[in-house]
Design an enzyme around this catalytic site. Sequence first.
Site, PDB file in Angstrom:
ATOM      1  N   CYS A 124      42.107  14.999  23.962  1.00 30.28           N
ATOM      2  CA  CYS A 124      42.457  13.578  23.948  1.00 30.28           C
ATOM      3  C   CYS A 124      43.950  13.334  24.090  1.00 30.28           C
ATOM      4  O   CYS A 124      44.388  12.178  24.026  1.00 30.28           O
ATOM      5  CB  CYS A 124      41.955  12.920  22.670  1.00 30.28           C
ATOM      6  SG  CYS A 124      42.707  13.582  21.165  1.00 30.28           S
ATOM      7  N   CYS A 148      14.962  19.367  -0.444  1.00 28.80           N
ATOM      8  CA  CYS A 148      13.576  18.915  -0.636  1.00 28.80           C
ATOM      9  C   CYS A 148      12.670  19.609   0.370  1.00 28.80           C
ATOM     10  O   CYS A 148      12.986  19.710   1.558  1.00 28.80           O
ATOM     11  CB  CYS A 148      13.487  17.403  -0.475  1.00 28.80           C
ATOM     12  SG  CYS A 148      11.818  16.758  -0.651  1.00 28.80           S
ATOM     13  N   CYS A 192      12.079  10.840  -1.040  1.00 28.15           N
ATOM     14  CA  CYS A 192      10.609  10.772  -1.033  1.00 28.15           C
ATOM     15  C   CYS A 192       9.986  10.982  -2.394  1.00 28.15           C
ATOM     16  O   CYS A 192       8.749  11.024  -2.495  1.00 28.15           O
ATOM     17  CB  CYS A 192      10.030  11.795  -0.051  1.00 28.15           C
ATOM     18  SG  CYS A 192      10.387  13.515  -0.526  1.00 28.15           S
ATOM     19  N   CYS A 217     -12.903   1.611 -12.214  1.00 30.14           N
ATOM     20  CA  CYS A 217     -14.087   0.995 -11.598  1.00 30.14           C
ATOM     21  C   CYS A 217     -15.008   0.368 -12.641  1.00 30.14           C
ATOM     22  O   CYS A 217     -15.668  -0.631 -12.360  1.00 30.14           O
ATOM     23  CB  CYS A 217     -14.834   2.020 -10.752  1.00 30.14           C
ATOM     24  SG  CYS A 217     -15.416   3.461 -11.671  1.00 30.14           S
ATOM     25  N   HIS A 222     -19.182   6.523 -10.240  1.00 26.27           N
ATOM     26  CA  HIS A 222     -18.662   5.235  -9.773  1.00 26.27           C
ATOM     27  C   HIS A 222     -19.547   4.108 -10.300  1.00 26.27           C
ATOM     28  O   HIS A 222     -20.783   4.197 -10.271  1.00 26.27           O
ATOM     29  CB  HIS A 222     -18.620   5.212  -8.242  1.00 26.27           C
ATOM     30  CG  HIS A 222     -18.056   3.945  -7.685  1.00 26.27           C
ATOM     31  ND1 HIS A 222     -16.755   3.557  -7.885  1.00 26.27           N
ATOM     32  CD2 HIS A 222     -18.625   2.971  -6.927  1.00 26.27           C
ATOM     33  CE1 HIS A 222     -16.540   2.407  -7.273  1.00 26.27           C
ATOM     34  NE2 HIS A 222     -17.665   2.040  -6.689  1.00 26.27           N
TER      35      HIS A 222
END
Length: 708
Positions: free
Chosen positions: A93, A155, A172, A444, A586
């Site tokens: 540069c 992780c 997460c 339930c 259930h």
Amino acid sequence: MTERGIKWACEYCTYENWPSAVKCTMCRAQRPNTTIITEDPFKSSPSDIGRDWSPAGIGSGNSPLICPDSSARPRVKSSYSSENATKWSCHMCTYLNWPRAIRCTQCLCQRRTRSPTESPQSSGSGLRPVPPPVDPCEEYNDRNRLITRAQHWTCSICTYGNWPKARKCAVCDHPRPNSFEAIELAGAEEASSIINEQDRARWSRSCGSSNSQRRSPPTSKHEFEKKMDFQRIELAASGVSCKDEREVDFKKLKQIKNRMKKIDWLFLNACIGVVEEDLTAVEAYKSAGGDIARQLTADEVRLLNRPSAFDVGYTLVHLAIRFQRQDMLAVLLTEVSQQAAKSIPAMVCLELTEQIRREIAASLHQRKGDFACHFLSDLVTFTLPADIEDLPPTVQEKLFDELLDRDVQKELEEESPVINWSLELGTRLDSRLYALWNRTAGDCLLDSVLQATWGIYDKDSVLRKALHDSLHDCSHWFYTRWKEWESWYSQSFGLHFSLREEQWQEDWAFILSLASQPGASLEQTHIFVLAHILRRPIIVYGVKYYKSFRGEALGYTRFQGVYLPLLWEQSFCWKSPIALGYTRGHFSALVAMENDGFDNRGAGANLNTDDDVTVTFLPLVDSERKLLHIHFLNAQEIGNEEQQEKLLREWMDCCVTEGGVLVAMQKSSRRRNHPLVTQMVEKWLDRYRQIRPCVSLSDGEDEDDDDE
């Protein structure tokens, strides 16, 4: 010297600021208390030009520059005159950098070493340039970066680098692997060895002879990071291995992670939960509204980084079959079977549903006295509106597909005839029971109780809290009934075992703990307590045996039967029961449809009822005409079948049909039902009334085509 000429130099960016400035104009750093310099702050004596830096020079009288990263870093003496004259230009540069810089300040490009034949930029003497001195600040940067990087843990799911004290991943929420201690020790040993080598090189350069050959300067920060490789460590918690930085395109992984949402991370955790047999991860994904039939994509498989377990197109069901997770497979298959979008009243009318939840919470009270049990002050029974029969057959079929649980209905009707086995009750007396669709979470039972009464779910755990408080506040009363019933039940099956009081207390403590845990499955004792909270009987029609997926009977379910609020006074309770269905772990609410009363029913009883009252006949015997068990009776109440039938008639309005079936009458009235429930049902039914003209029009066009 005028006031204009007195300036102070920033110790971080060396910018010359006016004396009135409190902070640096360039980098906003705080002004030092003692550093006030003249117009030429970097000017030094000619004898100091070109002098090498040494640790002994820190205490000299010249003004040092303090490295901004740390107060413990060495101070570097500056020689402005010589450095300003020998700046080097970046080959990328063309930026003019100070001679001590080993890379470009603008583009961070590495400085090129001049060949022996190249002359300095500003000097025409033709002397061979001396290699630029090594900046000690860079060595300290490398030291700190290496120590920090060695202590971080990666992780196993999203490859995010977390701080050592973090127990879960910051991105997460995946838990830290158990092998992190070994990883940390290995990284610290590698870091210490490299740091020691750097220390020896630095001190040899600073303390060595001036005539000795200098070592080549260390690599730059950019190249140093390129040479740092992640260790291959097998993570014991998830079995996922971290690949080397050269083998994984971390830019691509970062883009994938940035696109992922919370539900995506929950799905990946659920996949790992199936492999590691962690049902809580699967339940967390389901409770967040995740799709059980969702398939793994190529990007998600790349993040999981375990080809032996995960593959593109896999679902949670595929993983459960592959790793033989039978318990998880039962829950997942129940969810997958409900692929049709469900449209029950509680889901359609959310505002009314919230109002009903507040109404339920307000109607809960606690009885004063020794038996301080919680109870509901309102009697509400949920029934399907009779206007459903006015809809076209195609619309009715769509409505029942979105409202009912077809698998539960089939299992209770066909595989083991538990409900609707009597043609007299189902056809002539119009008492057919319908199994409402219910969530498959651990709540339930509570959801089915509120569905059978108010038509909503126990989303806010209001009923579970009342169950927990009633069990604790009336523990002695329920414990006595439970212990006596379990002792009699074991003796009736010829087990003849006896437990010590400590064992009874441990089992009772486990029952209490289940009531306090949201999502935990409940037992028969909890149904008995719920009957007292509702102040009305609960009839459970359930399968008799636990069965495997091959159809093999594994044991008795023990849920089917009648649960009476025996610890209340009969005058304090209602005689209209509710019905629940139980299939393979259930519970479902069993409700009937509104009818026109008793005009042409011919039930063997003289009943004085209003025309607006709906009566449903619930059988108290099974398909073999055997009386249903009454749970939690004491020694005086057990007796024979005649005594039990008498007890049923005392707690419920019972009668015998013309076919000889003993039934209990469930009564509900539109005028006495709660107005919010009626409004919710009407709003839900309007959705199907709106599609009626379209269906009628299409049917009419088909008829015209047939006529032609």
